[in-house]
Motif scaffolding. Structure first.
Motif, PDB file in Angstrom:
ATOM      1  N   SER A 174       0.844  -1.192   0.000  1.00 12.88           N
ATOM      2  CA  SER A 174       0.000   0.000   0.000  1.00 12.88           C
ATOM      3  C   SER A 174       0.880   1.243   0.000  1.00 12.88           C
ATOM      4  O   SER A 174       2.088   1.176   0.288  1.00 12.88           O
ATOM      5  N   TYR A 196       0.007  -3.611  -5.244  1.00 11.52           N
ATOM      6  CA  TYR A 196      -1.234  -3.980  -4.566  1.00 11.52           C
ATOM      7  C   TYR A 196      -1.515  -5.470  -4.721  1.00 11.52           C
ATOM      8  O   TYR A 196      -1.194  -6.076  -5.755  1.00 11.52           O
ATOM      9  N   ILE A 198      -3.365  -8.767  -5.628  1.00 13.26           N
ATOM     10  CA  ILE A 198      -4.158  -9.018  -6.835  1.00 13.26           C
ATOM     11  C   ILE A 198      -5.506  -9.618  -6.470  1.00 13.26           C
ATOM     12  O   ILE A 198      -5.581 -10.601  -5.738  1.00 13.26           O
ATOM     13  N   SER A 200     -10.070  -9.498  -7.788  1.00  9.99           N
ATOM     14  CA  SER A 200     -11.136  -8.940  -8.621  1.00  9.99           C
ATOM     15  C   SER A 200     -12.484  -9.263  -7.987  1.00  9.99           C
ATOM     16  O   SER A 200     -12.658 -10.315  -7.368  1.00  9.99           O
ATOM     17  N   ASP A 377     -10.715  -4.321  -8.957  1.00 15.62           N
ATOM     18  CA  ASP A 377      -9.933  -5.234  -9.786  1.00 15.62           C
ATOM     19  C   ASP A 377      -8.503  -4.706  -9.894  1.00 15.62           C
ATOM     20  O   ASP A 377      -8.293  -3.588 -10.350  1.00 15.62           O
ATOM     21  N   THR A 378      -7.542  -5.488  -9.454  1.00 18.20           N
ATOM     22  CA  THR A 378      -6.133  -5.069  -9.509  1.00 18.20           C
ATOM     23  C   THR A 378      -5.270  -6.045 -10.303  1.00 18.20           C
ATOM     24  O   THR A 378      -4.052  -6.096 -10.099  1.00 18.20           O
ATOM     25  N   GLU A 381      -1.818  -5.310 -11.827  1.00 22.82           N
ATOM     26  CA  GLU A 381      -0.602  -5.220 -11.009  1.00 22.82           C
ATOM     27  C   GLU A 381       0.434  -6.267 -11.408  1.00 22.82           C
ATOM     28  O   GLU A 381       1.638  -6.092 -11.180  1.00 22.82           O
TER      29      GLU A 381
END
Length: 388
Positions: A174, A196, A198, A200, A377-378, A381
């Motif tokens: 973070s 970050y 992962i 979703s 959703d990341t 990354e």
């Protein structure tokens, strides 16, 4: 195909471990090896690809203090028991973990296989970091930072830089975690980035589909998902419930998470305050998502969090959130009163904010609507991993 090795204490039912599983499931074109210092991996079935598994306990007594002590005692290795007890004593006095870690590592040879990337995923001054530095051959070595480093004791702050400098890349989970880390180690700024966890929203929904929660209460259900540990703030909850109970509020609070040292104390407090009909300790759940889906309010009473995945998960299901003001709370709740409530880290403030949420159905609905409109959703990354 490239080779990556992740070193971690265990694959237990915690936030760090879940984020590791998500990362392994997402990365492609890598042959993955997972090395664990503790023979405990209940989340292993969640990994959806073939990987190599290695437990350090198979070739020695491990690099975990409790396991080392247990193995020494069971196998009547009295000299080992004396040596490690001596070093544990020195650690308790000095708070310097490095000599103890080095003692554990002495028993292990250099790993034969060479990797493209070696990752100390639970990072910090744990023996897993030292293992990556000393025992693994790799083109790049990476450390993950999951904690608020301002909370370290002074000797850890001083000795950390002597370990962390050996990593080629440091990923913080973070912005807040990165900020606190670099306050201590500004010389590492060029190699430190945010990565970050992962996740979703769609993945969360899939895990809740056709699954049931075992709630046994039909009214308002409050949920907290976290290890039962001191830093998670569970000890604040009984007083909060007592105050709400005395004012006639009707609700039931459920705690989902494995015990990390406070369960017995919490159970005594529940009994002493006679709040058994208001609070249930559910234990760890391999799939907590039906509990998010079926609750009405989510509360995160933590004292510290590097990144709070459980808040992300609650948001994905549109559950109004009250969080204490730990380091990264404001990365999730941007405007107190609009997209959640932030309380001080005290039972009084927590009580006041939960009371506000219970009293105001319109507030709950507006926060829920706000969350459901968010993009959660990341997965992009993972590109940072490929760029290493």
């Amino acid at each position: 195909m490239k080779k990556a090795v992740f070193v971690v204490k265990s694959l237990s039912n915690g936030g760090i471990e879940h984020s590791l599983v998500n990362l392994i499931n997402t990365i492609e074109d890598y042959e993955v090896t997972l090395i664990m210092s503790k023979n405990h991996a209940p989340l292993l079935p969640l990994i959806k690809k073939p990987i190599k598994i290695k437990y350090l306990t198979d070739t020695g007594q491990g690099i975990d203090t409790r396991i080392f002590l247990k193995e020494s005692f069971v196998n009547k290795q009295w000299l080992s028991l004396f040596r490690v007890s001596w070093r544990i004593g020195l650690f308790l006095i000095s708070k310097n973990m490095i000599p103890l870690n080095n003692f554990y590592l002495n028993a292990y040879p250099l790993e034969e296989e060479e990797y493209d990337i070696a990752i100390a995923y639970d990072g910090g001054l744990r023996a897993t970091s030292s293992y990556v530095i000393q025992k693994i051959k790799a083109k790049k070595k990476i450390m993950w930072v999951h904690e608020d480093y301002s909370k370290l004791v002074e000797i850890e702050k001083k000795t950390g830089g002597s370990v962390f400098k050996y990593f080629d890349q440091i990923f913080c989970v973070s912005k807040g975690a990165k900020e606190k880390f670099l306050e201590l180690y500004p010389e590492l700024s060029d190699k430190t980035k945010v990565f970050y966890s992962i996740y979703s929203k769609n993945d969360f929904y899939k895990k809740a589909t056709n699954q049931t929660s075992d709630y046994n209460y039909k009214g308002i259900k409050i949920l907290t998902v976290a290890r039962l540990g001191q830093e998670k703030g569970h000890d604040l909850i009984p007083e909060v419930i007592s105050k709400l109970k005395s004012e006639g509020y009707q609700f039931h609070w459920y705690l989902v998470g494995d015990d990390d040292g406070v369960k017995s104390t919490l159970e005594k407090e529940i009994k002493n305050r006679q709040i058994e009909s208001y609070l249930s300790i559910m234990g760890g759940k391999g799939n907590p998502f039906p509990y998010y889906r079926d609750c009405d309010i989510y509360v995160q009473p933590s004292r510290q969090e590097g990144y709070c995945m459980s808040m992300v998960e609650a948001m994905a299901f549109g559950k109004p959130i009250i969080a204490t003001n730990f380091l990264t709370a404001k990365e999730f709740i941007l405007n107190h009163g609009t997209d959640g409530l932030i309380a001080d880290i005290s039972s009084q403030s927590l009580y006041e904010n939960i009371k506000k949420m219970l009293d105001d159905e319109n507030l709950r609905m507006s926060i829920s609507k706000c969350y459901l409109q968010k993009k959660i959703d990341t997965k992009a990354e993972v590109e940072k991993f490929y760029a290493i």
